[in-house]
Scaffold this motif. Structure first.
Motif, PDB file in Angstrom:
ATOM      1  N   GLU A  33      33.357  17.628   4.799  1.00 48.34           N
ATOM      2  CA  GLU A  33      32.768  16.153   4.596  1.00 48.34           C
ATOM      3  C   GLU A  33      32.308  16.405   2.925  1.00 48.34           C
ATOM      4  N   ALA A  34      32.667  15.653   2.234  1.00 46.96           N
ATOM      5  CA  ALA A  34      32.111  15.441   1.003  1.00 46.96           C
ATOM      6  C   ALA A  34      31.562  14.022   0.457  1.00 46.96           C
ATOM      7  N   LEU A  35      30.384  14.070  -0.034  1.00 43.98           N
ATOM      8  CA  LEU A  35      29.743  12.785  -0.527  1.00 43.98           C
ATOM      9  C   LEU A  35      29.375  12.612  -1.955  1.00 43.98           C
ATOM     10  N   ASP A  36      29.524  11.260  -2.368  1.00 46.95           N
ATOM     11  CA  ASP A  36      29.353  10.822  -3.661  1.00 46.95           C
ATOM     12  C   ASP A  36      30.396  11.761  -4.687  1.00 46.95           C
ATOM     13  N   ILE A  37      31.522  11.330  -4.394  1.00 49.77           N
ATOM     14  CA  ILE A  37      32.845  11.970  -5.125  1.00 49.77           C
ATOM     15  C   ILE A  37      33.053  11.401  -6.338  1.00 49.77           C
ATOM     16  N   ASN A  38      33.205  12.101  -7.380  1.00 53.13           N
ATOM     17  CA  ASN A  38      33.716  11.488  -8.762  1.00 53.13           C
ATOM     18  C   ASN A  38      34.595  12.547  -9.408  1.00 53.13           C
ATOM     19  N   LEU A  39      35.763  12.574  -8.934  1.00 47.02           N
ATOM     20  CA  LEU A  39      36.840  13.399  -9.082  1.00 47.02           C
ATOM     21  C   LEU A  39      37.812  12.855 -10.500  1.00 47.02           C
ATOM     22  N   LYS A  40      37.965  13.844 -11.342  1.00 45.34           N
ATOM     23  CA  LYS A  40      38.854  13.300 -12.437  1.00 45.34           C
ATOM     24  C   LYS A  40      40.043  14.293 -12.559  1.00 45.34           C
ATOM     25  N   TYR A  41      41.218  13.441 -12.769  1.00 46.52           N
ATOM     26  CA  TYR A  41      42.336  14.218 -12.984  1.00 46.52           C
ATOM     27  C   TYR A  41      42.836  14.319 -14.395  1.00 46.52           C
ATOM     28  N   THR A  42      43.099  15.432 -14.943  1.00 47.33           N
ATOM     29  CA  THR A  42      43.370  15.496 -16.152  1.00 47.33           C
ATOM     30  C   THR A  42      44.719  16.180 -16.448  1.00 47.33           C
ATOM     31  N   ASP A  43      45.670  15.852 -17.318  1.00 47.37           N
ATOM     32  CA  ASP A  43      46.844  16.357 -17.702  1.00 47.37           C
ATOM     33  C   ASP A  43      47.055  16.589 -19.162  1.00 47.37           C
ATOM     34  N   LEU A  47      42.702  12.469 -19.564  1.00 46.92           N
ATOM     35  CA  LEU A  47      42.345  11.786 -18.470  1.00 46.92           C
ATOM     36  C   LEU A  47      43.261  11.115 -17.897  1.00 46.92           C
ATOM     37  N   LYS A  48      43.890  11.383 -16.654  1.00 47.20           N
ATOM     38  CA  LYS A  48      44.968  10.372 -15.924  1.00 47.20           C
ATOM     39  C   LYS A  48      44.397   9.690 -14.858  1.00 47.20           C
ATOM     40  N   ALA A  49      43.418  10.044 -14.169  1.00 46.93           N
ATOM     41  CA  ALA A  49      42.878   9.289 -13.039  1.00 46.93           C
ATOM     42  C   ALA A  49      41.556   9.671 -12.744  1.00 46.93           C
ATOM     43  N   ASN A  50      40.692   8.826 -12.149  1.00 46.69           N
ATOM     44  CA  ASN A  50      39.223   9.040 -11.917  1.00 46.69           C
ATOM     45  C   ASN A  50      38.999   8.241 -10.370  1.00 46.69           C
ATOM     46  N   LEU A  51      38.873   9.232  -9.394  1.00 45.62           N
ATOM     47  CA  LEU A  51      38.647   8.610  -8.035  1.00 45.62           C
ATOM     48  C   LEU A  51      37.165   8.620  -7.583  1.00 45.62           C
ATOM     49  N   ILE A  52      36.483   7.679  -7.441  1.00 46.82           N
ATOM     50  CA  ILE A  52      35.123   7.595  -6.942  1.00 46.82           C
ATOM     51  C   ILE A  52      35.051   6.922  -5.619  1.00 46.82           C
ATOM     52  N   ILE A  77      43.238   4.414 -13.033  1.00 48.86           N
ATOM     53  CA  ILE A  77      44.375   5.160 -13.469  1.00 48.86           C
ATOM     54  C   ILE A  77      44.645   4.918 -14.959  1.00 48.86           C
ATOM     55  N   TYR A  78      44.831   5.979 -15.762  1.00 51.16           N
ATOM     56  CA  TYR A  78      44.951   5.602 -17.326  1.00 51.16           C
ATOM     57  C   TYR A  78      46.448   6.031 -17.636  1.00 51.16           C
ATOM     58  N   ASP A  79      47.167   5.241 -18.589  1.00 52.11           N
ATOM     59  CA  ASP A  79      48.467   5.575 -19.024  1.00 52.11           C
ATOM     60  C   ASP A  79      48.146   6.153 -20.435  1.00 52.11           C
ATOM     61  N   ASP A  81      48.498   5.367 -23.290  1.00 55.52           N
ATOM     62  CA  ASP A  81      47.745   4.653 -24.386  1.00 55.52           C
ATOM     63  C   ASP A  81      46.207   4.680 -24.198  1.00 55.52           C
ATOM     64  N   LYS A  82      45.926   5.080 -23.068  1.00 63.07           N
ATOM     65  CA  LYS A  82      44.410   5.137 -22.565  1.00 63.07           C
ATOM     66  C   LYS A  82      44.173   3.694 -22.063  1.00 63.07           C
ATOM     67  N   ASN A  83      45.183   2.927 -21.531  1.00 60.85           N
ATOM     68  CA  ASN A  83      44.775   1.588 -20.937  1.00 60.85           C
ATOM     69  C   ASN A  83      44.369   1.886 -19.229  1.00 60.85           C
ATOM     70  N   LYS A  84      43.555   1.334 -18.772  1.00 60.66           N
ATOM     71  CA  LYS A  84      43.099   1.574 -17.438  1.00 60.66           C
ATOM     72  C   LYS A  84      43.459   0.405 -16.386  1.00 60.66           C
ATOM     73  N   SER A  85      43.981   0.900 -15.446  1.00 58.24           N
ATOM     74  CA  SER A  85      44.164  -0.090 -14.295  1.00 58.24           C
ATOM     75  C   SER A  85      43.246   0.283 -13.181  1.00 58.24           C
ATOM     76  N   THR A  86      42.997  -0.563 -12.203  1.00 54.37           N
ATOM     77  CA  THR A  86      41.975  -0.184 -11.158  1.00 54.37           C
ATOM     78  C   THR A  86      42.571  -0.258  -9.941  1.00 54.37           C
ATOM     79  N   VAL A  87      42.204   0.416  -8.826  1.00 55.06           N
ATOM     80  CA  VAL A  87      42.664   0.260  -7.484  1.00 55.06           C
ATOM     81  C   VAL A  87      41.214   0.404  -6.524  1.00 55.06           C
ATOM     82  N   ILE A  88      40.866  -0.939  -5.858  1.00 53.86           N
ATOM     83  CA  ILE A  88      39.692  -0.878  -5.057  1.00 53.86           C
ATOM     84  C   ILE A  88      40.201  -1.105  -3.487  1.00 53.86           C
ATOM     85  N   SER A  89      39.637  -0.449  -2.418  1.00 52.88           N
ATOM     86  CA  SER A  89      39.829  -0.629  -1.127  1.00 52.88           C
ATOM     87  C   SER A  89      38.527  -0.421  -0.465  1.00 52.88           C
TER      88      SER A  89
END
Length: 173
Positions: A33-43, A47-52, A77-79, A81-89
């Motif tokens: 179990e992990a609490l208070d996740i702030n995971l960043k994915y880079t390539d 920065l390509k994605a940030n999951l919170i 999610i970042y493209d 050109d550093k444009n940010k899209s957001t997914v919430i659920s």
């Protein structure tokens, strides 16, 4: 005779040893179990994605392993050109073997260019980079608000299609 008895006991316990190792770990319980996740994915340093998420449950101890986010997610999610899209659920589950992500409850996917999808459930196939659902959706694109039952699209909404359209409202700017 003693050797035969010991050998019989040794071989009969072979499969049981794995079961003994699992004592105290229910098959229905997460292995972690992990609490208070702030995971960043880079390539390549970008920065390509940030999951919170407030909580993640790890079920990698199962034959069909998965991770469950039972308190919801915010994914940015970042493209290139550093444009940010957001997914919430409200809830998400990620199946490791298939690469399928199941988003549930008040799902919102908003792109940087203001296209927005509202759904109760949305599947994302990471391998095909494809979004889909067969439940009611509202899709805002340009000046239109489209209601329907079902949605199919690539992740950039270039091939977005609302299925079984039951209404289109043109919004005033």
């Amino acid at each position: 005779m003693v050797i035969a008895f010991v050998m019989t006991m040794f071989f009969s316990c072979g499969k049981g040893l794995n079961e003994v190792n699992k004592i105290g770990l229910s098959a229905n319980e997460p292995i972690g179990e992990a609490l208070d996740i702030n995971l960043k994915y880079t390539d390549s340093g970008r920065l390509k994605a940030n999951l919170i998420s407030p909580k993640m449950l790890d079920y990698s101890n199962r034959d069909f392993s998965f991770s469950e986010f039972n308190e919801g997610i915010h994914l940015y999610i970042y493209d290139d050109d550093k444009n940010k899209s957001t997914v919430i659920s409200d809830y998400a589950i990620v199946y490791d073997k298939t690469g399928l992500i199941d988003l549930q409850g008040n799902v919102i996917l908003a792109t940087y260019n203001k296209d927005t999808l509202f759904a109760e459930q949305l599947y994302y196939d990471q391998n095909k980079q494809w979004l889909s659902t067969n439940l009611p959706v509202t899709f805002r694109t340009g000046g239109d608000l489209i209601n329907g039952k079902g949605f199919d699209s690539d992740i950039h909404f270039k091939e977005a299609e609302v299925l079984e359209i039951n209404g289109i409202i043109t919004l005033e700017e």
